[in-house]
Design an enzyme around this catalytic site. Sequence first.
Site, PDB file in Angstrom:
ATOM      1  N   HIS A   1      17.402  34.108 -28.328  1.00  0.00           N
ATOM      2  CA  HIS A   1      17.374  35.138 -27.388  1.00  0.00           C
ATOM      3  C   HIS A   1      17.230  36.248 -27.678  1.00  0.00           C
ATOM      4  O   HIS A   1      16.776  37.345 -26.989  1.00  0.00           O
ATOM      5  CB  HIS A   1      18.692  34.884 -26.572  1.00  0.00           C
TER       6      HIS A   1
ATOM      7  N   HIS B   1      21.835  33.000 -28.381  1.00  0.00           N
ATOM      8  CA  HIS B   1      21.611  32.780 -29.751  1.00  0.00           C
ATOM      9  C   HIS B   1      20.472  33.569 -30.113  1.00  0.00           C
ATOM     10  O   HIS B   1      19.906  34.579 -29.461  1.00  0.00           O
ATOM     11  CB  HIS B   1      21.370  31.475 -30.003  1.00  0.00           C
TER      12      HIS B   1
ATOM     13  N   LYS C   1      26.893  30.098 -22.153  1.00  0.00           N
ATOM     14  CA  LYS C   1      26.641  29.457 -23.463  1.00  0.00           C
ATOM     15  C   LYS C   1      26.234  30.518 -24.486  1.00  0.00           C
ATOM     16  O   LYS C   1      26.053  31.582 -24.049  1.00  0.00           O
ATOM     17  CB  LYS C   1      25.385  28.424 -23.320  1.00  0.00           C
TER      18      LYS C   1
HETATM   19  N1  ARG Z   1      17.381  29.654 -20.819  1.00  0.00           N
HETATM   20  C1  ARG Z   1      16.520  28.935 -21.664  1.00  0.00           C
HETATM   21  C2  ARG Z   1      16.862  28.841 -23.086  1.00  0.00           C
HETATM   22  O1  ARG Z   1      17.766  29.440 -23.347  1.00  0.00           O
HETATM   23  C3  ARG Z   1      15.273  29.876 -21.840  1.00  0.00           C
HETATM   24  C4  ARG Z   1      14.544  30.116 -20.586  1.00  0.00           C
HETATM   25  C5  ARG Z   1      13.207  30.528 -20.629  1.00  0.00           C
HETATM   26  N2  ARG Z   1      12.236  30.712 -19.430  1.00  0.00           N
HETATM   27  C6  ARG Z   1      11.939  29.893 -18.834  1.00  0.00           C
HETATM   28  N3  ARG Z   1      11.131  29.987 -17.669  1.00  0.00           N
HETATM   29  N4  ARG Z   1      12.041  28.520 -19.155  1.00  0.00           N
HETATM   30  O2  ARG Z   1      16.546  28.307 -23.789  1.00  0.00           O
END
Ligand code: ARG
Length: 586
Positions: free
Chosen positions: A142, A139, A136
């Site tokens: 991130h 963004h 994905k």
């Molecule tokens: N992958 C998630 C996202 O892009 C963020 C993860 C953050 N870390 C966690 N332990 N939830 O929204």
Amino acid sequence: MSRSQTDLNLYLAEKIHAALNALSQEKGQEPQTRSITLAPPKDEKLGDLGLACFPFAKGLGTSPVDLCRELAERIPVDEVIERINPTGPFLNIRLSREALARATIEGVLLDRAPFGPFEPNGKKIVIDYSSPNIAKPFHLGHLRSTVIGAALRRLYLHTGHEVHGINHLGDWGAQFGKIIVAWREWGDEAELATNTMRHLFDIYVRYGKESQERPELDEQARVAFQNLETGEDNEERRLWEKLRSISLKAFQGPYGRLGVEFDHVTGESFYEDKMDATIQAIEEKGVATLSEGALVVDLSDEGLPPCILRKSDGTTIYATRDLAALFYRRENYSFDRLLYVVGQEQKLHFRQLKLVLQKLGWPEADQVEHVDFGLILFWDEAEKRWKKGTTRGGNAIFLDEVLDEAVEGVRKIIAEKNPDLPDKEKIAEMVGVSAIVFNDLKNERIKDVKFDWDRMLSFEGETGPYVQYAGARLASILRKAGHGNLEEGLFESNIDYSTLADADKVLLVMQEFGPTLQRALDRNEPSMVTGLMIRLAKSIHSYLREHHVLSAEEPVRSARLALVAAARRLLATGLATLGVASPQEM
Ligand code: ARG
């Protein structure tokens, strides 16, 4: 010299503490436990650092003004403290200029804490950051999480913590069903090999559009994820593994350019075989309930929606994996603090997690913190306002392209300003990438970040290039003086620190390094360090405007060179914790 004689803030705090304790003892009271924070007085003529006496006076049954006077009498002037000046309720202290220069320069050049790394303190910090979703789009959130998290990791490392930086990759979940279907429909091997992120993004977007007209796609996606979750070695599993490993490779490019490292890359899929045990443990504590066929932790007493452990179709969700990760991290890292560097749109999720921990009776619940941050905004020329999302529409960016754009901007500036610069390409890369990092870490993290190319790449103003330029200027002086290796050989000449009284402004800023690190960590706020680096760069530029180094007579010349070397080194150290490079020339 001890740590406290290198960190003059600490030195003064210890003296004040001793005086306060002597006073408490005389009055038959408990020793003082409140920490002592010094700050420069409003009027610099009053002194270099001051203590507000209000908070201490009450407990001692005296007025702040009297306390201040009494403390002043009890703290002797010495080789560090030149003058104590009680001004109303403020205890102001002027430092000896010679001690200030010696402590700061030797402290920095001999790598003593707080300028160099701290002794290990035994505290364990887990930081969860970056954590993009595979296949994905990466963004803008991130990007911020990556930059802020990596800076925090380095700041905690510098200050003696045991740090576990974790990339909690989004490499699992129902969206993988969609990605698998999208790949079957429109996947192209050649595109995947050459244009990994963009291709996966394109087919994912296409899925979103076409599934509205072809609802059977959603059914296929659901089945695909179910097949994946069986854990069997089937077609779905092999495809998932392939897309995951290709994506992970593609992330390494930008991570490398940003200088971002992780101690563990344990994504959501890592917890696939740990979720049953987690759910069971939660059930055993009696905090799970059934709700419309789903297993949840009810949070209605707290006014929040339930935290779902297992959906009615038997699949798990994002929150289940985060809970499994919490159990795993508690068991394996026994953390003192666990930080989630994640955008504010996930506030509810982290509140729910914390509440579940409280219900489980974990004392660690209080040590778990959501370190959130604001959005990235772009200027919309048509609407004449700052807007969420990129100029290309949507909120998807391809990190490499953003970094490339910054580097291209710097390339142009160099071509114009300094076309003969050696190693142009390398420096454009260092400055361009750093400009983005610096711009991100400049303001409090909760504020939105404006992506203003002209502004952030400019060599003037409070920008990455401006601060880097101060460092390059210092490096060039050292080179011309024959100190190719910067501070090498500086201590061979006996430095006469008494000649550096006129450098007190720069030195006082350098002395703020220790307290600034402390404040940055208390709030998980790297911008405190960025702010100090800006002030250091400014004070260096103004010092160099008024003082010659290379043409000065001895012993002034050697002392100034030592100052230049120390300022250069501290600037590089501070910037490095942020993830900003220090080019020798630019
Ligand atoms: N992958 C998630 C996202 O892009 C963020 C993860 C953050 N870390 C966690 N332990 N939830 O929204």
